[in-house]
Design a protein around this motif. Structure first.
Motif, PDB file in Angstrom:
ATOM      1  N   ARG A  37      12.864  55.234  41.607  1.00 23.84           N
ATOM      2  CA  ARG A  37      13.032  55.838  42.940  1.00 23.84           C
ATOM      3  C   ARG A  37      12.720  57.308  42.804  1.00 23.84           C
ATOM      4  O   ARG A  37      13.197  57.973  41.893  1.00 23.84           O
ATOM      5  CB  ARG A  37      14.453  55.637  43.460  1.00 23.84           C
ATOM      6  N   ARG A  38      11.911  57.780  43.713  1.00 24.30           N
ATOM      7  CA  ARG A  38      11.521  59.189  43.689  1.00 24.30           C
ATOM      8  C   ARG A  38      11.777  59.817  45.051  1.00 24.30           C
ATOM      9  O   ARG A  38      11.579  59.181  46.086  1.00 24.30           O
ATOM     10  CB  ARG A  38      10.046  59.308  43.322  1.00 24.30           C
ATOM     11  N   LYS A  39      12.174  61.069  45.000  1.00 22.37           N
ATOM     12  CA  LYS A  39      12.403  61.802  46.242  1.00 22.37           C
ATOM     13  C   LYS A  39      11.132  62.555  46.597  1.00 22.37           C
ATOM     14  O   LYS A  39      10.610  63.331  45.799  1.00 22.37           O
ATOM     15  CB  LYS A  39      13.566  62.769  46.071  1.00 22.37           C
ATOM     16  N   ASP A  40      10.627  62.288  47.790  1.00 23.73           N
ATOM     17  CA  ASP A  40       9.424  62.958  48.275  1.00 23.73           C
ATOM     18  C   ASP A  40       9.779  64.414  48.569  1.00 23.73           C
ATOM     19  O   ASP A  40      10.658  64.694  49.389  1.00 23.73           O
ATOM     20  CB  ASP A  40       8.918  62.258  49.538  1.00 23.73           C
ATOM     21  N   ALA A  41       9.101  65.339  47.896  1.00 18.42           N
ATOM     22  CA  ALA A  41       9.400  66.764  48.034  1.00 18.42           C
ATOM     23  C   ALA A  41       9.148  67.279  49.444  1.00 18.42           C
ATOM     24  O   ALA A  41       9.820  68.198  49.908  1.00 18.42           O
ATOM     25  CB  ALA A  41       8.579  67.567  47.028  1.00 18.42           C
ATOM     26  N   VAL A  42       8.209  66.672  50.141  1.00 22.96           N
ATOM     27  CA  VAL A  42       7.849  67.131  51.490  1.00 22.96           C
ATOM     28  C   VAL A  42       8.833  66.611  52.529  1.00 22.96           C
ATOM     29  O   VAL A  42       9.382  67.372  53.334  1.00 22.96           O
ATOM     30  CB  VAL A  42       6.402  66.697  51.856  1.00 22.96           C
ATOM     31  N   THR A  43       9.076  65.302  52.523  1.00 24.08           N
ATOM     32  CA  THR A  43       9.926  64.697  53.550  1.00 24.08           C
ATOM     33  C   THR A  43      11.398  64.666  53.165  1.00 24.08           C
ATOM     34  O   THR A  43      12.260  64.532  54.030  1.00 24.08           O
ATOM     35  CB  THR A  43       9.478  63.249  53.844  1.00 24.08           C
ATOM     36  N   GLY A  44      11.688  64.736  51.854  1.00 24.94           N
ATOM     37  CA  GLY A  44      13.074  64.645  51.394  1.00 24.94           C
ATOM     38  C   GLY A  44      13.597  63.223  51.356  1.00 24.94           C
ATOM     39  O   GLY A  44      14.765  62.986  51.056  1.00 24.94           O
ATOM     40  N   GLU A  45      12.738  62.241  51.655  1.00 27.67           N
ATOM     41  CA  GLU A  45      13.150  60.841  51.657  1.00 27.67           C
ATOM     42  C   GLU A  45      12.924  60.212  50.293  1.00 27.67           C
ATOM     43  O   GLU A  45      12.010  60.576  49.566  1.00 27.67           O
ATOM     44  CB  GLU A  45      12.374  60.057  52.720  1.00 27.67           C
ATOM     45  N   TRP A  46      13.759  59.224  49.985  1.00 27.82           N
ATOM     46  CA  TRP A  46      13.613  58.476  48.737  1.00 27.82           C
ATOM     47  C   TRP A  46      12.639  57.326  48.961  1.00 27.82           C
ATOM     48  O   TRP A  46      12.696  56.648  49.984  1.00 27.82           O
ATOM     49  CB  TRP A  46      14.957  57.919  48.290  1.00 27.82           C
ATOM     50  N   THR A  47      11.745  57.101  47.996  1.00 32.22           N
ATOM     51  CA  THR A  47      10.811  55.979  48.070  1.00 32.22           C
ATOM     52  C   THR A  47      10.896  55.182  46.779  1.00 32.22           C
ATOM     53  O   THR A  47      11.136  55.736  45.707  1.00 32.22           O
ATOM     54  CB  THR A  47       9.359  56.462  48.273  1.00 32.22           C
ATOM     55  N   ASP A  48      10.704  53.873  46.919  1.00 33.74           N
ATOM     56  CA  ASP A  48      10.729  52.990  45.751  1.00 33.74           C
ATOM     57  C   ASP A  48       9.347  52.898  45.142  1.00 33.74           C
ATOM     58  O   ASP A  48       8.348  52.799  45.858  1.00 33.74           O
ATOM     59  CB  ASP A  48      11.183  51.573  46.143  1.00 33.74           C
ATOM     60  N   GLY A  49       9.299  52.903  43.815  1.00 33.90           N
ATOM     61  CA  GLY A  49       8.053  52.676  43.096  1.00 33.90           C
ATOM     62  C   GLY A  49       7.885  51.191  42.828  1.00 33.90           C
ATOM     63  O   GLY A  49       8.590  50.355  43.415  1.00 33.90           O
ATOM     64  N   ALA A  50       6.985  50.853  41.941  1.00 35.03           N
ATOM     65  CA  ALA A  50       6.757  49.457  41.581  1.00 35.03           C
ATOM     66  C   ALA A  50       8.001  48.883  40.899  1.00 35.03           C
ATOM     67  O   ALA A  50       8.769  49.609  40.270  1.00 35.03           O
ATOM     68  CB  ALA A  50       5.552  49.349  40.659  1.00 35.03           C
ATOM     69  N   THR A  51       8.202  47.578  41.033  1.00 37.08           N
ATOM     70  CA  THR A  51       9.355  46.910  40.455  1.00 37.08           C
ATOM     71  C   THR A  51       8.956  46.119  39.219  1.00 37.08           C
ATOM     72  O   THR A  51       7.947  45.412  39.227  1.00 37.08           O
ATOM     73  CB  THR A  51      10.010  45.961  41.477  1.00 37.08           C
ATOM     74  N   LEU A  52       9.741  46.256  38.166  1.00 35.86           N
ATOM     75  CA  LEU A  52       9.579  45.476  36.939  1.00 35.86           C
ATOM     76  C   LEU A  52      10.595  44.347  36.983  1.00 35.86           C
ATOM     77  O   LEU A  52      11.794  44.595  37.166  1.00 35.86           O
ATOM     78  CB  LEU A  52       9.842  46.359  35.715  1.00 35.86           C
TER      79      LEU A  52
END
Length: 136
Positions: A37-52
């Motif tokens: 999970r990464r926080k988008d620096a521009v929007t401040g929202e958390w986004t999920d990456g690929a799942t293992l």
């Protein structure tokens, strides 16, 4: 086959299933998923990456502890040897599955609180002193 040691942090996505091999040895397995999970620096929202996704298999003493402690939805950390299993489905489709032969499994204490239940007696010298007992 070359095996790679790894630690995977994720969530249990199936309840553990215990079975016996043909020689009577117990094995317990469950599926887990791990994603970044990464926080988008521009929007401040958390986004999920690929799942293992991987299957975790537990042998010997680990069967009892994991079977009594872990269930679907739990945040866990698993350490062990990774390997890829290749197989063909009933429909003739070639598939592969990532498997971890676990050497250790435990709760991810960054995402939960766990109470430890010890099954062995204290080692000599580890017993509380009279002062510690009185203070409790």
């Amino acid at each position: 086959m070359y095996e790679t040691s790894a630690t995977v942090v994720g969530t249990v996505i199936t309840n553990p299933v215990k079975r016996q091999t043909t020689n009577g040895e117990e094995v317990l397995s469950f599926r887990m998923a791990s994603n970044a999970r990464r926080k988008d620096a521009v929007t401040g929202e958390w986004t999920d990456g690929a799942t293992l996704y991987l299957t975790v298999t537990c042998w010997r003493r680990l069967v009892t502890g994991v079977g009594a402690s872990i269930m679907k939805g739990d945040p866990v950390m698993a350490t062990g040897e990774l390997r890829t299993n290749e197989y063909t489905t009933k429909e003739g489709i070639a598939r592969s599955d990532l498997e971890m032969r676990a050497t250790a499994v435990g709760p991810d204490l960054a995402r939960c609180i766990a109470k430890i239940e010890r099954h062995s007696k204290p080692v000599s010298g580890d017993e509380p002193t009279e002062t510690e007992t009185a203070a409790a």
